[in-house]
Scaffold this motif. Sequence first.
Motif, PDB file in Angstrom:
ATOM      1  N   PRO A  49      -4.308  -4.684   3.247  1.00 52.39           N
ATOM      2  CA  PRO A  49      -5.275  -4.070   2.321  1.00 52.39           C
ATOM      3  C   PRO A  49      -4.633  -2.940   1.526  1.00 52.39           C
ATOM      4  O   PRO A  49      -3.827  -2.164   2.044  1.00 52.39           O
ATOM      5  CB  PRO A  49      -6.363  -3.550   3.257  1.00 52.39           C
ATOM      6  N   GLY A  50      -4.972  -2.880   0.258  1.00 51.13           N
ATOM      7  CA  GLY A  50      -4.378  -1.907  -0.640  1.00 51.13           C
ATOM      8  C   GLY A  50      -3.200  -2.454  -1.427  1.00 51.13           C
ATOM      9  O   GLY A  50      -2.616  -1.736  -2.256  1.00 51.13           O
ATOM     10  N   PRO A 101       0.802  -1.239   0.000  1.00 47.77           N
ATOM     11  CA  PRO A 101       0.000   0.000   0.000  1.00 47.77           C
ATOM     12  C   PRO A 101       0.826   1.275   0.000  1.00 47.77           C
ATOM     13  O   PRO A 101       0.360   2.312  -0.501  1.00 47.77           O
ATOM     14  CB  PRO A 101      -0.823  -0.127   1.286  1.00 47.77           C
ATOM     15  N   GLY A 107      -8.746  -1.863   0.078  1.00 45.77           N
ATOM     16  CA  GLY A 107      -8.602  -1.322   1.424  1.00 45.77           C
ATOM     17  C   GLY A 107      -9.976  -0.990   2.023  1.00 45.77           C
ATOM     18  O   GLY A 107     -11.018  -1.162   1.385  1.00 45.77           O
TER      19      GLY A 107
END
Length: 509
Positions: free
Chosen positions: A435-436, A403, A507
């Motif tokens: 996430p991301g 991320p 995300g």
Amino acid sequence: AAGTGAGALHAVVTSPDAAAAGEPPWQVTVACPEPATDPGDVPVPDDAAGLAEALLGADEDTALVLERLGEQEDLVDFHREELQQTNQGVVALHAELDAAGRAQREAFAAERKARTEAENARRRLTFLADASAVLTASLDHHEIVRRLPELLVPEYAASVDVWLFEQDDGRPGQAHPAAAVVAARTGRAQYAATRPGHLPGVQDQPPSALDPDRPALCIPLPTRQAPQGVVTLSPPGEQWDPDDAVMLVELTRRASIAIDHARRYQHNRDIAETLQRALLTELPSPAGLGLAARYLPATHGLNIGGDWYDAFRQPDGGVITVVGDVTGHGLRAAVMMSQLRTALRAYAVDGGSPGRLLTRLHTFLHHLQPDLFATAVIARFHPDDPTLTWAAAGHPPPVLRTPDGQVRILDDKPGAMLGIPLRQEIADHTVPLAPGSTLALYTDGLVERRAQGIDPGIGRLADALGSFAPAELETDLEGAADGLLDPLLSDSERDDDVCLLLCHLRGPA
């Protein structure tokens, strides 16, 4: 008789009878070797004996003179005969020289003609070879039809019209010369003009009603079954040279072969692309995971190969993503790719990690097709597990973008190629996944170049993936996939298929 001086004798002979008759005396002058004595008034004897004796002496001198005169005449005759023979020899020599000169001129003319014919033949053969190379270089029959007039005009034709029977050329109802129709029906070249052309292998026809004043040479485009069209040419001058006509017929035959091959290639390519698209299924839309895939066939060949991508759910909620590449191209590679994809889905139903699935695929391929090999990479996402599990078998490593924009190449030790005669257990690898994050799976056609190898291409892919803003990957993953392909594939034509699968772990909202 009377003497006239030294070196000459002048004699005058008279007779009473001749004088009585009024005839002049007989006179003769003869050269003498010795000076003659003037007889003066020596009287001529009246008696016959004395006169005879005098005449006898004169005859001896005369005989001597005549003898020498005869020798001179013989010498003159001899020289005259020699001169005549010499003249005849000179005349004969002149005749021979003239014949030799004429033969030499004829030989020179024949040599020039032969040299000219050889040069023209070389020029035609060179043109035929070059034109054939140009026509066979393209696999687009529209391009071949476009190039044919460019090759012939203006040297060998004033105009060229290509009539393809199964092509909609956008000119409905276009009229063609009657000779072109005859050529299409008979499969033989036709020449339409007011006067016969007497061209080798060409039949003469009446002039075309469309343009009676312009001769037309109509040559069919032959195939194995029937002509696929007719080429109609008008001469650059009054008429074609017979050898040029033979060359034009041969060039048209080669152009027909090129057009036929291009049409077959186009047909097979369309079938192959349709089959390839049918084998590549639509991607699922699992919660929290975005997927975007691209498949580009090679720019050469039948545009069908063994590259594939796939994504599907497992019974426990995990998502399996895979990119693979079967060696070779063509229908066999595509069929094997389909079988591997189906087998992987079947194995994944029973569960199993990416390494275990690849191991089973290796055994399956080795026993099913011992002479065929494949590479593959599998990544597994699970909504309840913050780690990524992946495994590779002879395949380029995945590229992971975190991320914060950092890019990592997952080059942990992969397994060997699938299908090789080697027993192997392919290991799993794990990496934390936040996430991301975005994972790129791909085939070597995206990153490998002959002159540079594969590592620089993987580096360019990593740089391109790291250049995106987080929002771009979150909101437009499809656009990001296109953005990755453009800079990596703009440098050259592709000799291999290209497959890319982007997996983005979304995300929080």
